[in-house]
Design a protein around this motif. Structure first.
Motif, PDB file in Angstrom:
ATOM      1  N   HIS A  62       1.223  -1.158   0.090  1.00 29.45           N
ATOM      2  CA  HIS A  62      -0.453   0.405  -0.083  1.00 29.45           C
ATOM      3  C   HIS A  62       0.482   1.265  -0.304  1.00 29.45           C
ATOM      4  N   GLN A  63       2.089   1.058   0.734  1.00 34.27           N
ATOM      5  CA  GLN A  63       2.676   2.390   1.150  1.00 34.27           C
ATOM      6  C   GLN A  63       3.591   2.664  -0.301  1.00 34.27           C
ATOM      7  N   VAL A  64       4.136   1.562  -1.060  1.00 36.33           N
ATOM      8  CA  VAL A  64       4.984   1.660  -1.888  1.00 36.33           C
ATOM      9  C   VAL A  64       4.159   2.334  -3.458  1.00 36.33           C
ATOM     10  N   ALA A  65       2.482   1.606  -3.404  1.00 37.94           N
ATOM     11  CA  ALA A  65       2.250   1.264  -4.447  1.00 37.94           C
ATOM     12  C   ALA A  65       1.585   3.134  -4.461  1.00 37.94           C
ATOM     13  N   GLY A  66       1.243   4.191  -3.486  1.00 34.20           N
ATOM     14  CA  GLY A  66       0.882   4.857  -3.004  1.00 34.20           C
ATOM     15  C   GLY A  66       1.889   6.427  -3.545  1.00 34.20           C
ATOM     16  N   LEU A  67       2.915   5.792  -3.005  1.00 29.05           N
ATOM     17  CA  LEU A  67       4.284   6.718  -3.154  1.00 29.05           C
ATOM     18  C   LEU A  67       4.281   6.825  -4.676  1.00 29.05           C
ATOM     19  N   LEU A  68       4.285   5.608  -5.461  1.00 33.09           N
ATOM     20  CA  LEU A  68       4.580   5.532  -6.769  1.00 33.09           C
ATOM     21  C   LEU A  68       3.167   6.323  -7.722  1.00 33.09           C
ATOM     22  N   VAL A  69       2.113   6.475  -7.102  1.00 28.15           N
ATOM     23  CA  VAL A  69       0.732   7.342  -7.463  1.00 28.15           C
ATOM     24  C   VAL A  69       1.357   8.506  -7.621  1.00 28.15           C
ATOM     25  N   SER A  70       1.489   8.649  -6.372  1.00 22.85           N
ATOM     26  CA  SER A  70       1.665  10.413  -6.446  1.00 22.85           C
ATOM     27  C   SER A  70       2.904  10.995  -7.195  1.00 22.85           C
ATOM     28  N   LEU A  71       4.223   9.841  -7.324  1.00 22.07           N
ATOM     29  CA  LEU A  71       5.149  10.361  -8.197  1.00 22.07           C
ATOM     30  C   LEU A  71       5.142  10.486  -9.745  1.00 22.07           C
ATOM     31  N   THR A  72       3.887  10.075 -10.015  1.00 26.69           N
ATOM     32  CA  THR A  72       3.409   9.771 -11.461  1.00 26.69           C
ATOM     33  C   THR A  72       2.502  10.688 -12.055  1.00 26.69           C
ATOM     34  N   LEU A  73       2.003  11.374 -11.364  1.00 27.74           N
ATOM     35  CA  LEU A  73       0.930  12.396 -11.300  1.00 27.74           C
ATOM     36  C   LEU A  73       2.072  13.866 -11.924  1.00 27.74           C
ATOM     37  N   GLY A  74       2.436  13.840 -11.107  1.00 30.23           N
ATOM     38  CA  GLY A  74       4.017  14.558 -11.834  1.00 30.23           C
ATOM     39  C   GLY A  74       4.402  14.596 -13.426  1.00 30.23           C
ATOM     40  N   CYS A  75       4.578  13.402 -13.414  1.00 34.97           N
ATOM     41  CA  CYS A  75       4.844  12.705 -14.762  1.00 34.97           C
ATOM     42  C   CYS A  75       3.743  13.270 -15.347  1.00 34.97           C
ATOM     43  N   GLN A  76       1.867  12.676 -15.128  1.00 33.76           N
ATOM     44  CA  GLN A  76       1.510  12.783 -15.647  1.00 33.76           C
ATOM     45  C   GLN A  76       0.640  13.880 -16.254  1.00 33.76           C
ATOM     46  N   ALA A  77       1.214  14.892 -15.415  1.00 33.66           N
ATOM     47  CA  ALA A  77       0.984  17.150 -16.311  1.00 33.66           C
ATOM     48  C   ALA A  77       1.359  17.037 -17.244  1.00 33.66           C
ATOM     49  N   PHE A  78       2.523  16.928 -16.886  1.00 35.43           N
ATOM     50  CA  PHE A  78       3.753  17.011 -18.156  1.00 35.43           C
ATOM     51  C   PHE A  78       3.587  16.554 -19.715  1.00 35.43           C
ATOM     52  N   LEU A  79       3.621  15.356 -19.301  1.00 33.69           N
ATOM     53  CA  LEU A  79       2.798  14.614 -20.532  1.00 33.69           C
ATOM     54  C   LEU A  79       1.801  15.059 -21.041  1.00 33.69           C
ATOM     55  N   GLY A  80       0.279  15.345 -20.012  1.00 38.36           N
ATOM     56  CA  GLY A  80      -0.410  16.169 -20.859  1.00 38.36           C
ATOM     57  C   GLY A  80      -0.293  17.429 -21.252  1.00 38.36           C
ATOM     58  N   TRP A  81       0.746  18.681 -21.110  1.00 44.37           N
ATOM     59  CA  TRP A  81       0.993  19.944 -21.378  1.00 44.37           C
ATOM     60  C   TRP A  81       1.847  19.885 -22.708  1.00 44.37           C
ATOM     61  N   ARG A  82       2.669  18.377 -22.452  1.00 42.32           N
ATOM     62  CA  ARG A  82       3.329  18.245 -23.432  1.00 42.32           C
ATOM     63  C   ARG A  82       2.698  17.914 -25.088  1.00 42.32           C
ATOM     64  N   HIS A  83       1.225  17.138 -24.804  1.00 39.16           N
ATOM     65  CA  HIS A  83       0.171  16.565 -25.442  1.00 39.16           C
ATOM     66  C   HIS A  83      -0.195  17.864 -26.271  1.00 39.16           C
ATOM     67  N   HIS A  84      -0.096  18.537 -25.138  1.00 39.49           N
ATOM     68  CA  HIS A  84      -1.244  19.777 -25.855  1.00 39.49           C
ATOM     69  C   HIS A  84      -0.561  20.696 -26.950  1.00 39.49           C
ATOM     70  N   VAL A  85       0.711  20.602 -26.494  1.00 40.03           N
ATOM     71  CA  VAL A  85       1.780  21.816 -27.751  1.00 40.03           C
ATOM     72  C   VAL A  85       2.357  20.935 -28.803  1.00 40.03           C
ATOM     73  N   ILE A  86       2.173  19.564 -28.228  1.00 37.17           N
ATOM     74  CA  ILE A  86       2.828  19.323 -30.092  1.00 37.17           C
ATOM     75  C   ILE A  86       0.984  18.514 -31.115  1.00 37.17           C
ATOM     76  N   PHE A  87       0.731  19.141 -30.367  1.00 33.74           N
ATOM     77  CA  PHE A  87      -0.906  18.346 -31.107  1.00 33.74           C
ATOM     78  C   PHE A  87      -1.506  19.823 -31.645  1.00 33.74           C
ATOM     79  N   LEU A  88      -0.662  20.841 -30.961  1.00 37.48           N
ATOM     80  CA  LEU A  88      -1.371  22.155 -31.410  1.00 37.48           C
ATOM     81  C   LEU A  88      -0.481  22.567 -32.875  1.00 37.48           C
ATOM     82  N   ARG A  89       0.359  21.957 -33.054  1.00 44.06           N
ATOM     83  CA  ARG A  89       2.140  21.899 -34.537  1.00 44.06           C
ATOM     84  C   ARG A  89       0.885  21.140 -35.277  1.00 44.06           C
TER      85      ARG A  89
END
Length: 483
Positions: free
Chosen positions: A336-363
């Motif tokens: 439970h602890q390990v999975a929770g930490l991984l999910v929390s850290l992955t959210l930062g990566c997910q936000a970056f992926l969403g932003w990059r997708h938006h920028v690249i798609f516009l182009r």
């Protein structure tokens, strides 16, 4: 998505609910002392105990099921736990033996009169209670096991013990520190003791045991308190022996009394756990699913709604993760602890992926590998977050009814969101056919992830010739030729 696909999803999650029903059949009650450092020198006591109370329909008495694990690196010494606040009249379970002898560990059930050598109990002393050993074995902990994370200069051995005390509520209460063993006790005192250096040459259940050190704490003995009422299994069928949760120190137990006399430290830990669960519940049961609805809302502001909701959900998750780390106090090795930490850290990566997708798609005006990485990362976050929320409820001992209710809510959310996405795609496909506009493949048009309404907002930025009265996830229009 066809009706058969939806039916398959429903069947899968009904199976998941049935699994949760089996898992939550009994409330977890557990107490551990983690002191093994991989070496015999300067080692401290290291054991875990779990207990379940059950009413025997035949005898109308209460049986107590007890599990123990003891971590050690040699054949020296012994480890014991017992009911009550003193040795006198305590029902003791004492474990010792040689893990290299190919013989199972010795489990000696004893009691004492005063502060004297504990002796094996007789049927007369048991007062109607009957103790039966269910399991006693050694297990060598290999390098892949979570328990082998410590630096070890010798093999680590784990004694695994399980026993049942039939009609345990009939155990006689004697001595000043005696307490009845009943499921009504919400703060039953227990004692533990250990000796780390006795060479036990004769492996019998009545061997003489050298005394433990007289210093309280890890020096030689201590007390803890168990909520026996919480451990009561209400089922008519015979329960299984309690499961020991790896890396979890206390569940329904405490180093201090669990009633009104509990210390501020325990109250603070309990309050932090409640806040941690509340934040994670708001994020994964409410906000993240609401963000999925927002991205399919067919509103001109769907992208704005989506990223605001997902940002608030991510902040709740991050704060909840910080509280979870503070509660761990160095014991950070449960799934439970390990999975929770991984999910929390992955959210930062997910936000970056969403932003990059938006920028690249516009182009480039079409999805790239970043788009698909964003989609599948979002799906993974949602699923792992839901499952981890349920495991968190199990770890803190939330009642079976509430756990099943939350599991049912999660299943309803999954089925509902899946149907919502399918319905949106069907509606958009129908619009495209009626207006004779091209429609992309189903795989290209379906979404089910955290943060995928970017295309709508991006479509709003297409030139005037391509603008139409649209809503999120309407069919993609082809570029008009400038000629």
């Amino acid at each position: 998505m066809t009706r058969d696909s939806i039916s398959r999803v429903v069947r899968i999650w009904i199976t998941v609910i049935l699994c949760f029903l089996q898992i939550t059949h009994a409330e977890p009650v557990q107490y551990c002392k983690f002191g093994y450092n991989g070496k015999h020198e300067n080692a401290e006591v290291d054991f875990c105990m779990g207990v379940t109370m059950h009413k025997n329909q035949s005898s109308e008495a209460y049986d107590m099921y007890l599990s123990m694990t003891i971590t050690r690196g040699s054949d020296l010494g012994w480890t014991a736990i017992g009911t009550g606040s003193r040795m006198a009249g305590s029902l003791m379970t004492i474990v010792y033996g040689d893990p290299l002898s190919k013989e199972p560990p010795i489990v000696s059930i004893r009691t004492a009169t005063g502060h004297h050598q504990p002796k094996p109990i007789s049927s007369e002393e048991a007062g109607g209670a009957e103790i039966r050993l269910l399991q006693a074995k050694w297990r060598t902990v290999d390098e892949e096991d979570a328990l082998a994370a410590v630096s070890s200069s010798s093999p680590i051995h784990l004694a695994e013990v399980a026993l049942v005390c039939y009609s345990c509520n009939l155990w006689p209460v004697t001595g000043k520190g005696g307490h009845p063993i009943t499921p009504m006790a919400t703060s039953l005192p227990w004692i533990w003791a250990w000796n780390e250096d006795q060479q036990i040459s004769e492996l019998t259940d009545d061997v003489h045991l050298n005394a433990h050190k007289h210093r309280a704490g890890n020096g030689g003995w201590g007390t803890f308190y168990v909520d026996m009422a919480r451990s009561l299994n209400p089922a008519d069928s015979i329960p299984s022996v309690p499961l020991i949760h790896t890396g979890v120190r206390t569940l329904g137990t405490s180093d201090t009394p669990l009633n009104g006399g509990a210390t501020f430290t325990w109250f603070h830990h309990h309050t932090v756990a409640q806040i941690h669960g509340f934040l994670m519940g708001i994020a994964f049961l409410c906000l993240f699913p609401l963000g999925v609805l927002a991205m399919r809302s067919q509103s001109s502001k769907s992208f704005k709604y989506h990223w605001i909701i997902q940002l608030v959900a991510s902040l709740c998750t991050g704060l909840g993760a910080i509280l979870g780390i503070l509660m761990s106090w160095g014991s950070f090795n449960s799934p439970h602890q390990v999975a929770g930490l991984l999910v929390s850290l992955t959210l930062g990566c997910q936000a970056f992926l969403g932003w990059r997708h938006h920028v690249i798609f516009l182009r480039v005006r079409h999805r790239t590998w970043i788009s698909h990485a964003h989609i599948w990362t979002g799906r993974l976050i949602m699923v792992v977050g839901w499952v981890n929320f349920i495991t968190g409820m199990l770890l803190v001992g939330i009642s079976q009814g509430w756990t099943l209710l939350v599991a049912a809510i999660i299943v309803v959310e999954i089925v509902g969101l899946t149907f919502w996405v399918w319905a949106c795609n069907r509606r958009n496909l129908r619009k495209a056919e009626e207006s004779d506009m091209p429609w992309r493949s189903e795989g290209e048009g379906e979404y089910f992830a955290v943060g995928e309404d970017e295309e709508d907002t991006e479509m709003n930025e297409v030139g005037d010739n391509d603008k139409h009265e649209s809503s999120p996830y309407d069919p993609m229009l082809r570029k008009h030729d400038s000629a």
